[in-house]
Scaffold this motif. Structure first.
Motif, PDB file in Angstrom:
ATOM      1  N   THR A  38       5.980   1.982  -7.519  1.00 27.46           N
ATOM      2  CA  THR A  38       5.481   1.658  -9.143  1.00 27.46           C
ATOM      3  C   THR A  38       6.808   0.739  -9.722  1.00 27.46           C
ATOM      4  OG1 THR A  38       4.392   3.543  -9.681  1.00 27.46           O
ATOM      5  CG2 THR A  38       5.434   2.201 -11.353  1.00 27.46           C
ATOM      6  N   GLY A  43       2.105   2.702  -2.541  1.00 28.91           N
ATOM      7  CA  GLY A  43       2.250   3.582  -4.028  1.00 28.91           C
ATOM      8  C   GLY A  43       3.389   3.284  -4.625  1.00 28.91           C
ATOM      9  N   ASP A  92       0.847  -1.035   0.053  1.00 25.45           N
ATOM     10  CA  ASP A  92       0.033  -0.123   0.079  1.00 25.45           C
ATOM     11  C   ASP A  92       0.743   1.308  -0.062  1.00 25.45           C
ATOM     12  OD1 ASP A  92       1.160  -0.171   2.495  1.00 25.45           O
ATOM     13  OD2 ASP A  92      -0.650   0.059   3.444  1.00 25.45           O
TER      14      ASP A  92
END
Length: 827
Positions: free
Chosen positions: A148, A146, A144
């Motif tokens: 990439t 965020g 969680d």
């Protein structure tokens, strides 16, 4: 102490463009010693990215479990990577070092075939990246966050940081914390500082504490705060950001409760202790240890406690060595669900003594013995409770324990012009107030003075001198002018100082090497020297706290030390040794042992009675010079045979010293330990004995384990009178008259005595006299010897006639006959 820059930036608004070199210089300018700078950005070079595990293929044909993973790294196709770790699953985010990356230790990553597959990179563990010790599994990132795939992973794993390794000096104990260092750095860089202690609302003590506590020694512990958290998840792990900061600061993550106490100790400088509430039996008592009590500390060592140790106890006995290390019976464990946090302020001298007594140099003890901030106790336990609930769940007990016996802070009065007068740099009154305020002091102008209240975290500020030092340090040492204060012209070297230097140069020119030895003495050496029981050298001062137990006294002679130096040289293969030493010996005054012990005050000048007692205890400290030698005085060579050093070289060294002092030496035969009774000379100047010279007794050489025939000389320089100023001699250009004189005297008459009589009798025309022959034979009779001297006569204003020379010779022989019983030798 290791300090991550990212942690400092949290409380000091350091601009992003500030270079590491500028931060380093600012730390040094603040008085902190930067031992090393670790730039973690250089730990891993090349591509280090975030990856997502798309699929896992289990390879079962090998001896150990191996996985072939397809990992998405932000490229068109996933990369295949072989990995042996088992702590991740499909869909997890991991850290991937791609081909071209170089890990710590020079480990280069490349695509290679292994276990029948091509591994196109490596999924990394914390140890492989140098960010921790965990090597049981690879790094799994939170889903969680965020993140990439393909993004740079350095910031996520903490490899975008810089760690400063600092040596904290004892007078800056408050800088054993991020809080203290950030404060100093913010002031030096002129940026804002956010005190982390102000981010927590200090709780108010309740009538009922979370656990009963009583303090029996309020001097050893003047504040004791507690806060409890109940119902935590014992399996909860410390957050990654906390673990990463602990690792960067050089500490190993252990468990959530312990990690929080270590984290806050580093951040605030307030050590905390976490107790398992389930293991505490009865009330907690803070007191001094009792004789015979024992405690097994967290390092599994059973320790016998001292009455000076501060301890924390419950009904079972001692459970913690206060301020130093906890006990194993009450520590938090993997099954702990109820935690009691304790934050206290301990007496620094007591903690320092306990730490050294038990040889425990814990991180907590380092901070407590330098003086922690007593204002942080309740704040730190509140912050610990909040962090624990945020990471491991549970609830904070509404009860707050805070026993506070702190004394009111002392107020220091200071003249604002004092820093300028002491330092020599002009500080305006406003500058003084500004710098003292920056140091955390509360400053109130009162008339022409300032009333200054030091901050709670600065126990080292106790007087005006400390305030002056703070003004100068915070304003910048570089602003203090680099100029020497004017000094009045001195009188130069004293007569005795010049004489000592002249003697030293003369001995060095004679071939001796100077040595310096400690002024301590092993009294058993005097027994080996064969000294009589009533020898004055046996009366010595014993040290109350000797550096070496075997040398508890101050020396009364230079010989033991310089002979030990000679032995060291001989033991190392140097056979021809000649040493000299100049130094003081210590001779107690008469009746010194009846003078009562004296304890002088350090806060006021001693009165006349105390000074008289101190003078009675102060020993005489005469200056001595000693010479020792062994081996060859003249070495063998192509020019001929050499010569062994003997007793005469000791006397020659004495003559060198006395002549360098501008005096005349008289040598007599004598007996004096530790010299050989038949080869010992008594040295006199002006009729007073100044020392002895000759060959050491063979028994002394044997017991000292030095070569036999070793020579030695020792002179008391303080007994040498100051030589009169010598006028420049008048040089005569008239020729000399030479006459040889041989006289017969008893064998016991010293040659020097005869020479003195001849010299006195010859009068002013005698320029020099020299002994050139000594003869003993049957023709002279038993106990008789013949001494032949060369007499040189010269007049300053004329050529001497033969009659004048013979008359002077006859006068010389006549006086020698009167004084020494000398007879002119005819054959």
């Amino acid at each position: 102490m290791r300090v991550p820059l990212s942690w400092l930036r949290e409380y000091a608004a350091i601009p992003v463009e500030t270079s590491v070199a500028d931060i380093d210089a600012a730390l040094v300018a603040s008085g902190l010693e930067v031992e090393e700078v670790h730039d973690l950005r250089e730990n891993v070079t090349g591509p280090l990215v975030i990856g997502r595990v798309d699929s896992i293929e289990e390879l079962t044909e090998f001896k150990k479990p191996i996985r072939y993973c397809k990992v998405e790294v932000g490229e068109d196709e996933p990369r295949g990577i072989v990995c042996g770790a088992r702590n991740f699953a499909e869909g997890d985010l991991v850290v991937v070092s791609l081909p071209g990356a170089v890990l710590p230790g020079g480990f280069a990553i490349s695509a290679r075939k292994t276990y029948g597959r091509v591994s196109d990179g490596m999924i990394a563990s914390a140890r492989e990246l140098g960010t921790g010790d965990d090597h049981d599994g690879i790094i799994v990132l939170p889903a969680d966050a965020g993140l990439t795939p393909g993004a740079d992973a350095r910031q996520v794993v903490g490899l975008d940081d810089v760690v400063f390794e600092l040596a904290i000096t004892p007078d800056m104990g408050y800088c054993f914390s991020i809080r203290g260092i950030a404060r100093e750095l913010a002031h030096r860089l002129k940026v804002t500082f956010a005190d982390p202690a102000l981010s927590v609302v200090e709780p108010t003590a309740t009538a009922r504490p979370p656990h009963p506590v009583s303090i029996l020694d309020t001097v050893g512990c003047d504040r004791f705060a507690t806060r409890a958290v109940r119902g935590i998840d014992p399996a909860a792990a410390s957050p990654d950001w906390m673990r990463r900061r602990l690792v960067h600061a050089g500490m190993r993550p252990i468990s959530i409760a312990v990690d929080i106490t270590n984290y806050l100790m580093l951040e605030l400088g307030q050590p905390l202790h976490a107790f398992d509430l389930a293991t505490l039996k009865g009330s907690v008592v803070v007191r001094r240890a009792e004789t015979g009590e024992r405690l097994t500390t967290l390092d599994d060592v059973e320790r016998v406690l001292d009455q000076g140790d501060m301890v924390i106890c419950d009904d079972t006995g001692v459970i913690s060595l206060a301020g130093v290390m906890g006990g194993e019976t009450s520590e938090v464990s993997p099954s702990t669900v109820d935690v009691l946090f304790e934050g206290a302020h301990w007496d620094p001298p007591a903690i320092a003594a306990t730490s050294r007594r038990h040889r425990i140099s814990s991180e907590a003890a380092k901070r407590f013995e330098r003086g922690s901030d007593p204002a942080l106790c309740a704040i730190a336990v509140q912050r610990a409770a909040e962090l624990l609930v945020a990471s491991a769940g549970g609830t904070i007990d509404e009860a707050v324990g805070d026993i506070d016996h702190r004394a009111a802070p002392a107020v220091i009065r200071i003249d604002p012009r004092l820093p300028s007068r002491i330092v020599g740099h002009d500080y305006a009154d406003t500058e003084v107030i500004e710098q003292l305020t920056a140091a955390g002091c509360v400053v109130n102008p009162v008339g022409e003075t300032l009333e200054v209240t030091p901050p709670s975290w600065r126990p080292d500020i106790t007087d005006q001198a400390d305030l002056v030092e703070e003004v100068v340090r915070l304003d910048g040492y570089d602003r203090v002018p680099s100029m020497l204060p004017p000094s009045p012209a001195g009188p130069g070297l004293s007569v005795h100082q010049r004489r000592r230097r002249h003697i030293g140069r003369a001995l060095a020119a004679a071939g001796y090497v100077e040595t310096l030895n400690y002024p301590f003495l092993d009294p058993t050496v005097l027994d080996r020297f064969g000294l009589e029981d009533d020898d004055p050298r046996r009366t010595m001062l014993r040290l109350a706290n000797p550096l070496v137990d075997s040398q508890p006294a101050l020396r009364t002679t230079l010989l033991p030390g310089i002979l030990a130096a000679l032995k060291t040289n001989v033991d190392r293969g140097i056979r021809d040794v000649g040493l000299f030493e100049t130094g003081v010996v210590f001779q107690p005054k008469s009746g010194w042992d009846t003078v009562p012990a004296l304890d002088l005050s350090v806060t006021q000048r001693p009165d006349d009675a105390d000074l008289a007692l101190a003078d009675a205890l102060r020993p005489h400290q005469p200056q001595h010079v000693a010479v020792v030698f062994t081996g060859k005085a003249e070495i063998d060579g192509w020019w001929g045979a050499g010569r062994d050093a003997d007793w005469s070289d000791a006397i020659a060294a004495a003559r060198t010293i006395v002549e360098a002092a501008g005096l005349e030496l008289v040598v007599e035969a004598g007996r004096h330990a530790p010299w050989h009774p038949g080869r010992c000379a008594v040295l006199r100047v002006g009729g007073e004995i100044i020392g002895h010279a000759g060959e050491l007794h063979p028994a002394v050489c044997d017991v000292m384990d030095i070569p036999r025939r070793t020579g030695a000389m020792e002179i008391d320089l303080s007994r040498l009178p100051v030589a009169e100023t010598v006028s420049s001699p008048q040089m005569s250009h008239y020729p000399v008259a030479l006459i040889d004189v041989a006289v017969v005297v008893d064998d016991a008459v010293p040659a020097a005595t005869v020479a003195e009589a001849l010299s006195d009798g010859a009068g002013e025309l005698l320029e020099s006299i020299r002994l050139f022959d000594v003869y003993r034979g049957e023709s002279l009779g038993a106990g008789r010897k013949s001494l032949a001297y060369n007499l040189v006569f010269r007049a300053p204003d004329r050529t001497l006639t033969a009659e004048e020379t013979v008359a002077a010779r006859d006068h010389a022989v006549t006086l020698a006959a009167d004084r020494c019983g000398a007879q002119l030798r005819s054959v």
